[in-house]
Design a protein around this motif. Structure first.
Motif, mmCIF file in Angstrom:
data_model
loop_
_atom_site.group_PDB
_atom_site.id
_atom_site.type_symbol
_atom_site.label_atom_id
_atom_site.label_comp_id
_atom_site.label_asym_id
_atom_site.label_seq_id
_atom_site.Cartn_x
_atom_site.Cartn_y
_atom_site.Cartn_z
ATOM 1 N N TYR B 27 1.595 68.585 16.711
ATOM 2 C CA TYR B 27 2.658 69.404 17.297
ATOM 3 C C TYR B 27 2.491 70.853 16.839
ATOM 4 N N GLU B 28 3.158 71.730 17.576
ATOM 5 C CA GLU B 28 3.093 73.158 17.268
ATOM 6 C C GLU B 28 4.502 73.728 17.302
ATOM 7 N N CYS B 29 4.815 74.573 16.351
ATOM 8 C CA CYS B 29 6.139 75.204 16.362
ATOM 9 C C CYS B 29 6.026 76.646 15.897
ATOM 10 N N VAL B 30 7.059 77.413 16.232
ATOM 11 C CA VAL B 30 7.109 78.801 15.787
ATOM 12 C C VAL B 30 8.501 79.068 15.227
ATOM 13 N N GLY B 31 8.567 79.910 14.225
ATOM 14 C CA GLY B 31 9.871 80.240 13.662
ATOM 15 C C GLY B 31 9.737 81.074 12.407
ATOM 16 N N VAL B 32 10.863 81.201 11.722
ATOM 17 C CA VAL B 32 10.890 82.003 10.497
ATOM 18 C C VAL B 32 10.624 81.081 9.307
ATOM 19 N N LEU B 33 9.649 81.450 8.497
ATOM 20 C CA LEU B 33 9.375 80.693 7.268
ATOM 21 C C LEU B 33 10.486 81.019 6.277
ATOM 22 N N VAL B 34 11.321 80.026 5.998
ATOM 23 C CA VAL B 34 12.474 80.316 5.133
ATOM 24 C C VAL B 34 12.346 79.690 3.753
ATOM 25 N N GLU B 35 11.443 78.736 3.604
ATOM 26 C CA GLU B 35 11.283 78.101 2.292
ATOM 27 C C GLU B 35 9.870 77.559 2.187
ATOM 28 N N GLU B 36 9.306 77.637 1.013
ATOM 29 C CA GLU B 36 8.031 76.962 0.786
ATOM 30 C C GLU B 36 7.924 76.611 -0.687
ATOM 31 N N ASN B 37 7.402 75.416 -0.912
ATOM 32 C CA ASN B 37 7.102 75.020 -2.289
ATOM 33 C C ASN B 37 5.777 74.269 -2.269
ATOM 34 N N ASP B 38 5.462 73.630 -3.361
ATOM 35 C CA ASP B 38 4.140 72.991 -3.439
ATOM 36 C C ASP B 38 3.995 71.840 -2.448
ATOM 37 N N ASN B 39 5.134 71.273 -2.013
ATOM 38 C CA ASN B 39 5.056 70.073 -1.179
ATOM 39 C C ASN B 39 5.336 70.315 0.296
ATOM 40 N N LEU B 40 6.198 71.287 0.601
ATOM 41 C CA LEU B 40 6.571 71.464 2.007
ATOM 42 C C LEU B 40 6.938 72.901 2.317
ATOM 43 N N ILE B 41 7.049 73.144 3.634
ATOM 44 C CA ILE B 41 7.579 74.429 4.097
ATOM 45 C C ILE B 41 8.767 74.126 5.019
ATOM 46 N N GLU B 42 9.684 75.074 5.138
ATOM 47 C CA GLU B 42 10.775 74.964 6.112
ATOM 48 C C GLU B 42 10.646 76.118 7.098
ATOM 49 N N VAL B 43 10.627 75.764 8.370
ATOM 50 C CA VAL B 43 10.533 76.762 9.436
ATOM 51 C C VAL B 43 11.832 76.707 10.244
ATOM 52 N N ALA B 44 12.522 77.845 10.331
ATOM 53 C CA ALA B 44 13.803 77.899 11.061
ATOM 54 C C ALA B 44 13.574 78.445 12.459
ATOM 55 N N PHE B 45 14.204 77.773 13.441
ATOM 56 C CA PHE B 45 14.042 78.192 14.842
ATOM 57 C C PHE B 45 15.239 78.981 15.342
ATOM 58 N N ASN B 46 16.414 78.667 14.818
ATOM 59 C CA ASN B 46 17.632 79.154 15.451
ATOM 60 C C ASN B 46 18.699 79.418 14.400
ATOM 61 N N SER B 47 19.424 80.508 14.572
ATOM 62 C CA SER B 47 20.521 80.809 13.642
ATOM 63 C C SER B 47 21.766 81.199 14.429
ATOM 64 N N LYS B 48 22.931 80.944 13.809
ATOM 65 C CA LYS B 48 24.227 81.304 14.410
ATOM 66 C C LYS B 48 24.912 82.267 13.461
ATOM 67 N N ASN B 49 25.158 83.460 13.913
ATOM 68 C CA ASN B 49 25.745 84.507 13.068
ATOM 69 C C ASN B 49 24.989 84.639 11.741
ATOM 70 N N GLY B 50 23.667 84.481 11.804
ATOM 71 C CA GLY B 50 22.829 84.667 10.619
ATOM 72 C C GLY B 50 22.616 83.425 9.783
ATOM 73 N N ILE B 52 21.280 79.519 9.439
ATOM 74 C CA ILE B 52 20.325 78.634 10.126
ATOM 75 C C ILE B 52 21.037 77.415 10.700
ATOM 76 N N VAL B 53 20.772 77.123 11.966
ATOM 77 C CA VAL B 53 21.360 75.929 12.590
ATOM 78 C C VAL B 53 20.295 74.941 13.052
ATOM 79 N N ASP B 54 19.035 75.351 13.062
ATOM 80 C CA ASP B 54 17.986 74.435 13.507
ATOM 81 C C ASP B 54 16.688 74.785 12.792
ATOM 82 N N SER B 55 16.130 73.813 12.082
ATOM 83 C CA SER B 55 14.891 74.075 11.338
ATOM 84 C C SER B 55 14.138 72.762 11.154
ATOM 85 N N ILE B 56 12.921 72.868 10.665
ATOM 86 C CA ILE B 56 12.112 71.665 10.401
ATOM 87 C C ILE B 56 11.443 71.818 9.041
#
Lengths: 172, 78
Positions: B27-50, B52-56
């Motif tokens: 799969y492919e996704c695009v978004g804002v990299l909001v978190e990363e550590n040694d095990n995973l990253i979090e990519v946010a797609f959508n925010s409401k009034n700043g 985050i409401v949707d991320s992976i």
């Protein structure tokens, strides 16, 4: 569909509180792969990798893994500047029925157009870019089957961007 | 993998990520990299009034490629 966009848009919202202090529409900001489908904007957050752009653009059976379909009138700049005479004969405290297009969150579906909602309620506020209905009763009329909306609970208020409204009538 | 988030920076890091999921598809996704550590990253797609409401969350081990996008070159629909 491979073009990446930053999108700012507004959406309708339900409230379950006894009173509502809404002073402006919620502003959403999204990143995604974007395509236009008539008067809908399809924002894909997650897509299957390796499907050709041509297939994604022309084969509407391709699932959107995660994304949104928004009315083109939900873009923040369009919503804030939207001009209409649809509310000309409508006044506060009228019982009204409103037909409006809604943002759709899509997961694993080949969905490329917005839902259509029909709401009855008491119009309690008219602002330049949104209206508020009290005790709204909403059904989704498209796509079928017709369903109550939202699925759970009875909202006390519904905020609808005026740019989403396609019809509004006074209920006799 | 090199860390991409710059601590204490107000600039969003926009990423395009290709990853393998549990169903073994890519799969492919695009978004804002909001978190990363040694095990995973979090990519946010959508925010409401700043907010985050949707991320992976994507496990680093599942990442096939990750590209940082030049935010000035991302088209805007606002």
């Amino acid at each position: 569909m491979d073009k990446i966009y930053n999108i700012k848009y507004v959406d309708a919202s339900y409230s379950y509180e006894e009173s509502i202090n809404q002073t402006k529409l919620d502003l959403f900001e999204a990143y995604g792969y974007v395509e236009k489908n008539k008067n809908n904007i399809v924002i894909t957050f997650i897509k299957k990798h390796g499907i050709s752009e041509e297939k994604q653009n022309h084969d509407k059976e391709v699932n959107i893994i995660n994304g949104l379909v928004i009315p083109d009138t939900s873009l923040a700049s369009i919503s804030s500047a939207y001009k209409t005479n649809i509310l000309d004969n409508i006044k506060i405290n009228y019982a009204v029925s409103v037909t409006w297009r809604d943002v759709v969150h899509v997961e694993n579906l080949p969905r490329y157009d917005c839902s259509v909602m029909y709401t009855e309620g008491i119009l309690v506020k008219i602002e330049s870019d949104y209206v508020i209905l009290k005790d709204p009763k909403t059904i989704r009329t498209y796509p079928t089957p017709v369903k109550n909306h939202p699925g759970s609970g009875l909202p006390t208020y519904l905020v609808i961007p005026i740019s989403f409204i396609t019809d509004i009538e006074v209920v006799k | 993998m090199k860390k991409l988030l710059v601590k204490d920076s107000d600039e969003n890091v926009i990423v395009d990520v290709i990853f393998r999921a549990d169903d073994n598809n890519e799969y492919e996704c695009v978004g804002v990299l909001v978190e990363e550590n040694d095990n995973l990253i979090e990519v946010a797609f959508n925010s409401k009034n700043g907010e985050i409401v949707d991320s992976i969350n994507i496990k680093r081990a599942d990442i096939i490629s990750i590209n940082v996008l030049d935010s000035s070159k991302i088209e805007k629909l606002t």
